[in-house]
Design a protein around this motif. Structure first.
Motif, short mmCIF file in Angstrom:
data_model
loop_
_atom_site.label_atom_id
_atom_site.label_comp_id
_atom_site.label_asym_id
_atom_site.label_seq_id
_atom_site.Cartn_x
_atom_site.Cartn_y
_atom_site.Cartn_z
N MET A 346 0.84 -1.20 0.00
CA MET A 346 0.00 0.00 0.00
C MET A 346 0.87 1.25 0.00
N SER A 347 0.48 2.24 -0.76
CA SER A 347 1.23 3.49 -0.82
C SER A 347 0.84 4.39 0.34
N ARG A 348 1.73 5.30 0.69
CA ARG A 348 1.40 6.25 1.76
C ARG A 348 0.81 7.51 1.14
N SER A 349 -0.18 8.06 1.81
CA SER A 349 -0.80 9.30 1.34
C SER A 349 -0.36 10.49 2.17
N LEU A 350 0.02 10.24 3.45
CA LEU A 350 0.42 11.30 4.36
C LEU A 350 1.55 10.79 5.25
N GLU A 356 5.40 8.53 11.09
CA GLU A 356 5.12 7.27 10.41
C GLU A 356 4.19 7.49 9.22
N PRO A 357 4.18 6.57 8.26
CA PRO A 357 3.30 6.74 7.09
C PRO A 357 1.83 6.49 7.41
N VAL A 358 0.97 7.27 6.76
CA VAL A 358 -0.47 7.03 6.78
C VAL A 358 -0.82 6.49 5.39
N LEU A 359 -1.37 5.28 5.35
CA LEU A 359 -1.57 4.59 4.09
C LEU A 359 -2.77 5.14 3.32
N ASN A 360 -2.81 4.82 2.04
CA ASN A 360 -3.88 5.25 1.16
C ASN A 360 -5.15 4.48 1.51
N ASP A 361 -6.19 5.20 1.98
CA ASP A 361 -7.41 4.54 2.42
C ASP A 361 -8.18 3.90 1.28
N ALA A 362 -8.11 4.49 0.10
CA ALA A 362 -8.80 3.89 -1.05
C ALA A 362 -8.26 2.49 -1.33
N GLN A 363 -6.94 2.32 -1.21
CA GLN A 363 -6.34 1.01 -1.41
C GLN A 363 -6.73 0.04 -0.29
N LEU A 364 -6.84 0.57 0.93
CA LEU A 364 -7.25 -0.25 2.06
C LEU A 364 -8.67 -0.77 1.85
N PHE A 365 -9.57 0.11 1.41
CA PHE A 365 -10.96 -0.30 1.17
C PHE A 365 -11.03 -1.36 0.07
N PRO A 396 3.83 14.12 2.22
CA PRO A 396 5.24 13.68 2.15
C PRO A 396 6.14 14.78 1.59
N GLY A 397 7.26 15.00 2.26
CA GLY A 397 8.22 16.00 1.83
C GLY A 397 7.96 17.40 2.35
N GLN A 398 6.89 17.58 3.15
CA GLN A 398 6.57 18.90 3.70
C GLN A 398 6.64 18.85 5.22
#
Length: 553
Positions: A346-350, A356-365, A396-398
């Motif tokens: 799963m990719s991270r969205s935040l 720590e990474p917050v994963l992409n919820d669309a992929q989780l669903f 990411p990056g900010q």
């Protein structure tokens, strides 16, 4: 005659020694005036007796100007400590108990929190007050005025602990009629009962006594014609009605897709761990904060009740669950033992507040739905926990926190798209979206934006929605709104009413009958060192087992 008069008069040397050394409060007058101003506008949880003791210590006459000045310097740390004690800021015990969590926050987020404490408007007002004090002190004896005010506040405190100096008006009381016998909330004293410390403590005790007697009765087994379905509980961090209104997303299309929506649902806490435990123990009435970390009646655990009826349990998160021991608390105190769904690929969205990474919820669903489809027509109960709205999350990056509105819109869009997937899947599902607590976007006189040490009403009043998929009789018309004061027990009761799944095969669903008589719950919220309770239409707050005061508006 003159000699007799001189002989009878009292010379200055015959006066009591200490009586010759009375001095004013000096610069401490400004200290107390500043507190009076903050108290008037509701920014202090003022302790009259402690402040009077400090003033008495400063006024006690002692000989010698050096000792007098030394006393003032010695009083500085005590004055600063008392000022902090008089604020609504988290107590020392609270800070120490959360030391490990504070250490886990990223440096950028900690700096952002510190900068929030700098209020230029308040600093400017304090400067103007200081200049005004220096100017007026040439003619006014401020010590007399300050001592008189402190004495008056202490007199008020004796007659009632809630020092109501705030220029606020109470809203009219609204009579709430329960829908049935099961809906009666904890007893509340009559309108004529004054909001004294004793009465408020008695009301809180009565509330918990009644809550200990309430429980959802699940069937011992399902009938032979029961219909299998999936239950999906989506627990969202940092989302309240106040937050939705602040970012103007209360009208997002997602909120119109639910069949049932609770308008006055109380999360009962403003921290994630306790919120998750309360949700997992939803089958019993509301427990005091300290009892959440003690074993509960086995019948209180919602997912255990479902497991006994043949529901397999699932667990999914868009984070690791390590921060603050969140996942460990769910397992130990919520008895949720299901393995965590794989997050691999799963990719991270935040990037979260702790780095720590917050994963992409669309992929989780999508992954969850794919797994359910592969499992076939089975009964399952899944607990999702989502944190993209948590304060301090950034792209990411900010380094700065990403705008809440953008993050909320993304999550709502993802949920909306997920609902489309569920509708197209043909599966029978019951989806429950229930936030943990609010984000406190606006803040108030009690605590700054982003702080959650005090479970304020705006923090704990959360939007809860329920949606059924795969029914033969889809819901027509507008969302059915439940406006009665509710909490987790109402969700457990509603799930118990639908647990046999027969509603999915019904040719017609009587939605009004379905929600008739759901348990109501008086708004009582707790954290470790704070209790907020609704009493006769107004909210009151108690910190660190102290006295109750009206919640500043």
């Amino acid at each position: 005659m003159t000699q007799n008069i001189n002989h009878g008069a009292r010379s200055p040397s015959s006066l009591p020694l200490l009586g010759q050394h009375w001095r004013g409060l000096g610069g401490w007058n400004y200290y107390f005036l500043l507190k009076f101003g903050l108290l008037w506008y509701g920014y202090l949880n003022f302790h009259p007796l402690a402040n009077l003791v400090l003033a008495a210590f400063l006024l006690l006459p002692i000989p010698g100007s050096r000792l007098h000045r030394l006393r003032h310097w010695l009083a500085v740390p005590f004055g600063l400590g008392l000022f902090y004690h008089d604020t609504w800021l988290p107590g020392v015990d609270s800070l120490l108990s959360q030391g490990d969590q504070l250490a886990g926050l990223s440096a950028a987020y900690l700096l952002e929190l510190v900068l929030r404490f700098i209020n230029l408007q308040m600093l400017g007002t304090a400067f103007v007050l200081w200049v005004a004090y220096l100017f007026l002190a040439q003619w006014l004896r401020f010590t007399v005025l300050v001592v008189a005010a402190l004495g008056w506040l202490n007199v008020l405190n004796v007659s009632g602990p809630a020092v109501n100096l705030l220029p606020m008006t109470a809203p009219p009381l609204a009579e709430r009629q329960p829908d049935g016998p099961a809906a009666v909330p904890a007893r509340v004293p009559s309108v004529e009962t004054p909001a004294t410390n004793q009465n408020l403590n008695a009301a809180l005790d009565a509330f918990y006594q009644q809550e200990r007697q309430r429980r959802t009765e699940f069937p011992s087994s399902l009938p032979a014609d029961a219909v299998p379905f999936d239950l999906l509980v989506i627990n969202v961090c940092s989302l309240s009605w106040s937050d939705l209104e602040a970012v103007e997303l209360a009208s997002h299309p997602l909120w119109q897709r639910f069949d049932i929506r609770f308008q006055d649902f109380n999360s009962a806490t403003s921290y994630s761990g306790p919120a998750g435990i309360r949700l997992l123990r939803a089958s019993c009435g509301q427990s005091p904060q300290q009892e959440l970390y003690q074993p509960a009646d086995p019948r209180c655990y919602l997912f255990d009740n479902l497991a006994q009826l043949g529901f397999s349990t699932r667990l999914g998160m868009d984070h690791s669950g390590d921060f603050g021991g969140y996942l460990a608390e769910l397992r130990r105190h919520g008895n949720l033992q299901a393995p965590l769904m794989s997050q691999q690929g799963m990719s991270r969205s935040l990037v979260s507040f702790d780095g720590e990474p917050v994963l992409n919820d669309a992929q989780l669903f999508s992954r969850w739905l794919s797994q359910q489809q592969g499992a076939g027509d089975t009964r399952s109960a899944t607990f999702f926990n989502l944190i993209p709205l948590h304060d301090g999350n950034r792209l990411p990056g900010q380094n700065e926190t990403a705008p809440y509105r953008a993050r909320a819109r993304t999550l709502f869009d993802q949920l909306d798209a997920f609902f489309d997937q569920l509708a197209q899947s043909g599966r029978r599902l019951m989806v429950v979206v229930v936030p943990e607590h609010g984000a406190g976007l606006v803040g108030d006189k009690v605590q700054l934006s982003g702080l959650r040490d005090i479970p304020s009403p705006s923090m704990t009043r959360v939007p809860v929605g329920i949606k059924l998929f795969g029914t033969q009789a889809p819901h027509q018309g507008q969302v059915l709104e439940i406006k009665a004061p509710s909490s987790y027990l109402a969700l457990s009761e509603l799930i118990a009413r639908l647990v046999d799944g027969k509603v999915f095969g019904a040719s017609d669903i009587d939605w009004q009958a379905l929600v008739q008589g759901l348990p109501q719950t008086t708004a009582v919220s707790e954290n470790d060192n704070a209790v907020v309770m609704e009493f006769q239409g107004n909210s009151h707050i108690r910190l660190n087992e102290g006295d109750w005061v009206p919640y500043p508006r």
